[in-house]
Design a protein around this motif. Structure first.
Motif, PDB file in Angstrom:
ATOM      1  N   UNK A  49     -63.929  31.035 -35.858  1.00 60.01           N
ATOM      2  CA  UNK A  49     -64.970  32.198 -35.782  1.00 60.01           C
ATOM      3  C   UNK A  49     -64.326  33.353 -36.687  1.00 60.01           C
ATOM      4  N   UNK A  50     -63.500  33.760 -36.354  1.00 62.16           N
ATOM      5  CA  UNK A  50     -62.835  35.104 -36.879  1.00 62.16           C
ATOM      6  C   UNK A  50     -62.659  34.747 -38.668  1.00 62.16           C
ATOM      7  N   UNK A  51     -62.410  33.444 -38.988  1.00 61.73           N
ATOM      8  CA  UNK A  51     -62.459  33.384 -40.631  1.00 61.73           C
ATOM      9  C   UNK A  51     -63.990  33.318 -40.760  1.00 61.73           C
ATOM     10  N   UNK A  52     -64.723  32.610 -40.046  1.00 57.92           N
ATOM     11  CA  UNK A  52     -66.150  32.673 -40.641  1.00 57.92           C
ATOM     12  C   UNK A  52     -66.849  34.066 -40.875  1.00 57.92           C
ATOM     13  N   UNK A  53     -66.684  35.087 -39.840  1.00 59.98           N
ATOM     14  CA  UNK A  53     -67.236  36.296 -39.864  1.00 59.98           C
ATOM     15  C   UNK A  53     -66.333  36.980 -40.504  1.00 59.98           C
ATOM     16  N   UNK A  54     -65.404  37.165 -40.510  1.00 54.41           N
ATOM     17  CA  UNK A  54     -64.197  37.813 -41.040  1.00 54.41           C
ATOM     18  C   UNK A  54     -64.312  37.979 -42.810  1.00 54.41           C
ATOM     19  N   UNK A  55     -64.393  36.669 -43.341  1.00 56.50           N
ATOM     20  CA  UNK A  55     -64.298  36.420 -44.597  1.00 56.50           C
ATOM     21  C   UNK A  55     -65.520  35.940 -45.222  1.00 56.50           C
ATOM     22  N   UNK A  56     -66.034  34.642 -44.833  1.00 57.01           N
ATOM     23  CA  UNK A  56     -67.009  33.972 -45.496  1.00 57.01           C
ATOM     24  C   UNK A  56     -68.566  34.573 -45.228  1.00 57.01           C
ATOM     25  N   UNK A  57     -68.686  35.057 -44.135  1.00 61.01           N
ATOM     26  CA  UNK A  57     -70.161  35.862 -43.866  1.00 61.01           C
ATOM     27  C   UNK A  57     -70.059  37.096 -44.319  1.00 61.01           C
ATOM     28  N   UNK A  58     -68.750  37.720 -44.416  1.00 56.44           N
ATOM     29  CA  UNK A  58     -68.775  39.122 -44.873  1.00 56.44           C
ATOM     30  C   UNK A  58     -69.148  38.996 -46.465  1.00 56.44           C
ATOM     31  N   UNK A 117     -67.582  43.070 -56.131  1.00 53.28           N
ATOM     32  CA  UNK A 117     -67.843  42.877 -54.742  1.00 53.28           C
ATOM     33  C   UNK A 117     -66.711  43.158 -53.785  1.00 53.28           C
ATOM     34  N   UNK A 118     -65.691  43.203 -54.143  1.00 50.82           N
ATOM     35  CA  UNK A 118     -64.329  43.425 -53.223  1.00 50.82           C
ATOM     36  C   UNK A 118     -64.241  44.824 -53.161  1.00 50.82           C
ATOM     37  N   UNK A 119     -64.709  45.742 -53.990  1.00 54.52           N
ATOM     38  CA  UNK A 119     -64.895  47.235 -53.789  1.00 54.52           C
ATOM     39  C   UNK A 119     -65.737  47.456 -52.571  1.00 54.52           C
ATOM     40  N   UNK A 120     -67.103  46.876 -52.903  1.00 55.15           N
ATOM     41  CA  UNK A 120     -68.304  47.005 -52.042  1.00 55.15           C
ATOM     42  C   UNK A 120     -67.671  46.475 -50.473  1.00 55.15           C
ATOM     43  N   UNK A 121     -67.015  45.511 -50.416  1.00 54.47           N
ATOM     44  CA  UNK A 121     -66.837  44.910 -49.008  1.00 54.47           C
ATOM     45  C   UNK A 121     -65.625  46.123 -48.520  1.00 54.47           C
TER      46      UNK A 121
END
Length: 444
Positions: A87-96, A437-441
């Protein structure tokens, strides 16, 4: 007209599986003849000819589960990201990532994925898209990239309640609009499905909304029991297992594709089989996310139509073939496992899955099939024939060994150079958008 010849040809045609010095003739988007190089060139003497120079000629690959939106994750570091479980992978990486994608980043993610697919000999891609910052028209943006490159694709948007009911509704409507558009398209190059994330992020209300707006001709593309959390949520919330819930919601059926299926039991497999629902295995993603090893061998032995996908982890189907082969041997402690099942998934299952959405036969070189052909730079050092060609692919080939890729009769790559697009310029824009994208995140 186009003829590719002078190569060891793997046809996947049961009547003539391997031709030592083979050739394939294509007229428009259709194969019109296969046989020896001498016979085919004799039948079509004035046709454009590509000399395989003794390399391997074979059907192009099909990938039945991709994630274009993940293209710019390669090398991405997100501040504070230190996942403790799926769940942390989903929210922390992919959903972000998907919450921050702009329309331009969606376009260049698609171009990047499709270019890499072509370079790995993949010409048909089933994608499962998410971009919750920009939902409407996202599938049409991806379609434009596919058309520009000449690749065949089946698209859907990942419906989920994770960002609220309004975005869930918008996601359903994006699917519905694209499905109707795809059903009206006569090119044979695009298809649409009703995409859904997973049981634990979709309420009964949203399930019903999706069903109300899904044309009957298509099915669903949904992740199933990828993590144990999905199963626990379904048991706690609905008092039933995931496949039972999908059965009750009329999601199962011969046009529906279930991704992963790691935590399913025999009863659920029986439901999948009885409803003729399809399953796609994504070995590298399952291992990389530490989600577990699915009972894929049991699923295949049940007679369930099972394919092989990459889940965005790679775009190289031979790489997924290699990993699946060793994963199930290791997991089952059985050196005999997966020898037959994995190539069946890749070379037969994927073609049959694609056949439920595209009219022309795919994954085979025979008269009447789609003109999807690749040339692979491989010179076997041991005898090669129709009985052992899978072993040669498994242990001797990589996706990037592909030198020429033809889709729908059009040469998309010749001698490792993409046609129809300035790859250097496109990759430069990809790097620009990936940095934005990386800068925005990381600025939030």
């Amino acid at each position: 007209m186009l003829v590719i010849g002078n190569g060891r040809m793997i046809t996947r045609d049961a009547e003539n599986p391997f031709i030592e010095n083979g050739a394939v003739a294509m007229d428009g988007n259709t194969i019109v003849m296969t046989g020896t190089t001498e016979a085919v060139k004799g039948a079509y003497p004035q046709t454009e000819y590509i000399d395989a120079k003794g390399k391997i000629i074979m059907p192009a690959f099909i990938n039945v589960h991709e994630h274009i939106y993940s293209a710019f994750a390669r090398g991405l570091s997100i501040n504070g990201y230190n996942p403790d479980g799926f769940l942390d992978i989903l929210d922390g990486m992919w959903w972000t990532i998907d919450r921050h994608l702009t329309p331009e980043q969606i376009r260049y993610s698609a171009l990047a994925t499709y270019m890499d697919s072509i370079k790995n000999g993949v010409t048909t891609v089933f994608d499962h898209h998410a971009s919750f910052g920009h939902i409407t028209d996202s599938l049409f943006t991806i379609e434009d990239a596919a058309k520009e490159l000449g690749i065949r694709t089946c698209l859907c948007y990942e419906v989920s309640d994770r960002d609220g009911k309004e975005k869930a509704r918008e996601s359903v409507m994006e699917n519905a609009r694209f499905i109707k558009h795809a059903l009206e398209d006569e090119s044979g190059m695009i298809a649409g499905m009703m995409g859904m994330h997973a049981s634990f992020t979709i309420s009964d209300e949203t399930m019903a909304l999706a069903a109300e707006n899904k044309p009957g001709e298509v099915g669903y593309h949904i992740h199933v029991a990828e993590g144990i959390e999905d199963l626990h949520h379904c048991l706690k919330t609905y008092g039933k297992r995931i496949v039972d819930r999908l059965m009750d919601c009329n999601v199962l059926g011969d046009k529906t594709l279930l991704g992963h299926c790691i935590y399913v039991n025999d009863h659920e497999m029986d439901l999948i089989k009885e409803t003729d629902t399809m399953v796609v295995h994504n070995p590298e993603s399952n291992m990389g996310n530490a989600c577990g090893c699915p009972p894929t061998m049991a699923i295949v032995h049940k007679g369930i139509l099972t394919g092989l996908g990459t889940d965005g982890y790679t775009h190289d189907m031979t790489e997924s073939y290699k990993v699946a082969n060793v994963l199930h041997k290791h997991h089952l402690c059985d050196p005999n496992a997966a020898w037959a099942e994995v190539p069946q998934m890749l070379f037969e299952g994927n073609a049959r899955i694609a056949g439920r959405y595209f009219k022309k036969p795919l994954g085979v070189l025979k008269k009447g099939a789609a003109a999807d052909v690749i040339v692979v730079d491989y010179d076997p050092l041991t005898p090669m024939n129709g009985d052992n060609c899978n072993g040669h692919i498994l242990f001797g080939m990589q996706g990037r060994d592909t030198t020429t890729t033809v889709c729908n009769g059009k040469v998309l790559m010749r001698d490792r150079v993409l046609t129809g697009i300035d790859e250097e310029a496109a990759l430069a824009r990809c790097r620009e958008e990936a940095k934005k994208l990386a800068d925005d995140i990381n600025s939030r």
